[in-house]
Design an enzyme around this catalytic site. Structure first.
Site, PDB file in Angstrom:
ATOM      1  N   CYS A   1       6.133   0.910   2.796  1.00 19.05           N
ATOM      2  CA  CYS A   1       4.719   1.199   3.056  1.00 19.05           C
ATOM      3  C   CYS A   1       4.353   0.863   4.509  1.00 19.05           C
ATOM      4  O   CYS A   1       4.785   1.549   5.431  1.00 19.05           O
ATOM      5  CB  CYS A   1       3.861   0.460   2.028  1.00 19.05           C
ATOM      6  SG  CYS A   1       2.175   1.050   1.976  1.00 19.05           S
TER       7      CYS A   1
ATOM      8  N   HIS B   1       6.020   1.818  -3.388  1.00 23.27           N
ATOM      9  CA  HIS B   1       6.435   0.417  -3.599  1.00 23.27           C
ATOM     10  C   HIS B   1       7.487   0.319  -4.707  1.00 23.27           C
ATOM     11  O   HIS B   1       7.124   0.227  -5.884  1.00 23.27           O
ATOM     12  CB  HIS B   1       5.216  -0.431  -3.959  1.00 23.27           C
ATOM     13  CG  HIS B   1       4.306  -0.650  -2.804  1.00 23.27           C
ATOM     14  ND1 HIS B   1       4.424  -1.720  -1.956  1.00 23.27           N
ATOM     15  CD2 HIS B   1       3.277   0.097  -2.327  1.00 23.27           C
ATOM     16  CE1 HIS B   1       3.501  -1.637  -1.016  1.00 23.27           C
ATOM     17  NE2 HIS B   1       2.791  -0.549  -1.213  1.00 23.27           N
TER      18      HIS B   1
ATOM     19  N   GLU C   1       9.194  -2.109  -5.581  1.00 26.16           N
ATOM     20  CA  GLU C   1       9.240  -3.442  -6.198  1.00 26.16           C
ATOM     21  C   GLU C   1       8.316  -3.570  -7.405  1.00 26.16           C
ATOM     22  O   GLU C   1       8.430  -4.498  -8.193  1.00 26.16           O
ATOM     23  CB  GLU C   1       8.894  -4.520  -5.148  1.00 26.16           C
ATOM     24  CG  GLU C   1       7.448  -4.562  -4.659  1.00 26.16           C
ATOM     25  CD  GLU C   1       7.134  -3.566  -3.543  1.00 26.16           C
ATOM     26  OE1 GLU C   1       7.916  -2.612  -3.360  1.00 26.16           O
ATOM     27  OE2 GLU C   1       6.105  -3.728  -2.865  1.00 26.16           O
TER      28      GLU C   1
END
Ligand code: XMP
Length: 515
Positions: free
Chosen positions: A80, A166, A168
């Site tokens: 990002c 993202h 994660e």
């Protein structure tokens, strides 16, 4: 050990990047995004990840990495904001979008990349950005797109990768796979991070750091400090380890006895149990304000610590604490300078701790571990399952679960009620399905009947929630019969409790504790 370093620019989910990577067996560590690269330990370094950030790259205060990070010769993945940093560093541009892209968004591949191994084109990614790549940096090409924006960029020559989404976040399909493709595939990091490795590494570190000094461990009764004690007892002769436990009178029922038993099974030699319950109750007399109660408990804790220091302990002793990685991050210590200070636990910032920190006489062997990793460590060190998987308990203890003034009688009632509640959960096989459960005693009495008499009894609230990290929480959806039966057990056993209610508020807007 192979390592991945994450440069933290203050993103909300930076910790999750480290977690995901450790989950597939590679050691990863978070450091400040603006750290001077010259000072970074590069042993075993296989790759670098740039985190997200609340900033926009063009903000005046936008945190930027030391540009020599690009000359280290290891692959870099920007997530990002991290991608946008790379883009502007290499002469590309970023634009502010009129509509923020937030939530799930399908991503379609335009190139074949090692990053996409076993990932299906069109997968649902997780986006959370207000800026987007307008023109890629020099040497970068677009490897995948979401509906409206470049989603993955690559500079094959320099081994630089960027994701607009993202990976994660658990809502991102294939997120862990993409991180694994980067870490194990592109960086070639070996999956050799495990608890046994950690234990032997930490034992060496503890021995070198502490030398032949004594060490004081403040045992709170919780998992973290006890695991710290257990690890130290493996590393150093037990005669040099002083374990101190302060009974504030605000602990759970039988907690003090249980802690003592555990420490004895660990073959500790110097255990000091300070019964300060009357001091704490005395200091809390007449105080109703929750913040004042917290302050009184915190201050007294420190005073008792200092007053009862073991007399045989050598000068310049080390202080050991069970500070976790999350505590370090939440209190703004150790990692990303832009990471916000969320709360300061008194075990991180007390004057004794600060003094020891300043003189370098503090040791925090769990400070690189997450809670679930500490539990695994505890089991590997021989602590019982039952203890290691105990629900979290706040530092100020029952002091923040007895609303209003804390008295001896209220402590007794709450301890009994809480023990009954927890016991019922265990009997019904619910305890391990719930992240945290406890009772709260209200400063209110309501009318009830006992035989033919009217009777005023306390109102007791039961709270049970599920959570990942305590930052957000969902109410545990009990079956009604469980609630009704547990309520009866409590009111039938404790005559002072006249009414039981169940707290059905999630966090946010409510917090987990009531004060
Ligand atoms: P809240 O009430 O903030 O709680 O939603 C989140 C988690 O933190 C625990 N908690 C504390 N732990 N010292 C601690 O060590 C404290 O002062 C404290 N206050 C809350 C709470 O039990 C929950 O797990």
């Amino acid at each position: 050990m192979d390592r991945i370093i994450i440069l933290d620019f203050g993103g909300q989910t930076t910790q999750l990047i480290a977690r995901r990577i450790r989950e597939f067996g590679v050691y990863s560590e978070i450091i400040s995004g603006t750290e001077n690269i010259e000072n970074v330990d590069k042993s075993g370094l296989k790759g670098i990840i740039f985190s997200g950030s609340p900033y926009s790259v063009y903000d005046e205060e936008a945190p930027k990495p030391d540009s020599s990070v690009y000359t280290l010769g290891v692959p870099i993945l920007g997530i990002c904001y991290g991608l946008q940093l790379m883009t502007t560093h290499f002469g590309g541009t970023v634009q502010n979008m009129e509509h923020k892209e937030f939530g799930r968004a399908p991503v379609t591949f335009e190139q074949n990349l090692g990053l996409f191994r076993d990932v299906a084109s069109g997968f649902q990614s997780w986006m959370s950005h207000g800026d987007s790549i307008e023109t890629p940096g020099k040497g970068f090409t677009i490897a995948a797109r979401s509906e409206n924006h470049p989603a993955v960029l690559v500079n094959r020559e320099l081994n630089l990768y960027g994701l607009q989404f993202h990976p994660e976040v658990t809502h991102c399909d294939y997120g862990s796979k993409i991180l694994e493709n980067f870490v194990a595939g592109i960086c070639g990091a070996e999956k050799n991070w495990n608890m046994d490795e950690y234990i032997s590494q930490e034992i060496d570190k503890i021995r070198t750091t502490v030398g032949n000094r004594d060490i004081l461990v403040l045992i709170s009764g919780g998992v973290d400090s006890t695991v710290t004690g257990a690890l130290l007892l493996k590393a150093l002769p037990p005669e040099r380890i002083f374990l101190m436990y302060i009974d504030t009178g605000l602990m759970r029922k039988n907690e003090t006895e249980e802690v003592k038993e555990i420490l004895l099974t660990l073959e500790a030699k110097n255990i000091q149990i300070v019964d300060a319950s009357s001091d704490f109750l005395g200091a809390l007399k007449g105080i109703e304000d929750p913040e004042k109660k917290r302050a009184v408990i915190g201050d007294l804790f420190i005073k008792v610590q200092e007053n009862y220091l073991p007399s045989q302990i050598g000068n310049d002793y080390f202080l050991a604490q069970g500070t976790l990685y999350t505590d370090m991050i939440e209190s703004g210590k150790g990692v990303g300078e832009k990471a916000k200070v969320i709360k300061s636990h008194h075990n991180v910032r007390s004057p004794l701790v600060e003094k020891k920190r300043e003189t370098g006489l503090i040791i925090e062997p769990l400070s690189m571990l997450f809670k679930d990793e500490v539990r695994k460590l505890g089991l590997a060190l021989g602590l019982k399952n039952e203890f290691v998987y105990r629900h979290p308990f706040p530092g100020p203890g029952l002091g923040v679960r007895i609303l209003g003034e804390v008295t001896e009688e209220k402590c007794r009632i709450l301890k009994e009620a809480d023990a009954l509640f927890i016991n019922e959960l265990k009997n019904r096989n619910l305890y391990n399905k719930i992240w945290q459960a406890f009772c709260v005693l209200l400063p209110l009495k309501s009318v009830g009947v006992a035989g033919d008499d009217r009777r005023y009894g306390y109102i007791l609230a039961m709270r049970a929630i599920n959570s990942i990290d305590g930052m957000t929480a969902d109410v545990y959806p009990f079956k009604t019969t469980d609630l009704l039966e547990i309520s009866s057990v409590i009111t039938n056993t404790i005559p002072e409790v006249g009414r039981v209610v169940y707290d059905v508020s999630s966090k946010p807007p409510a917090t987990i504790e009531w004060e």
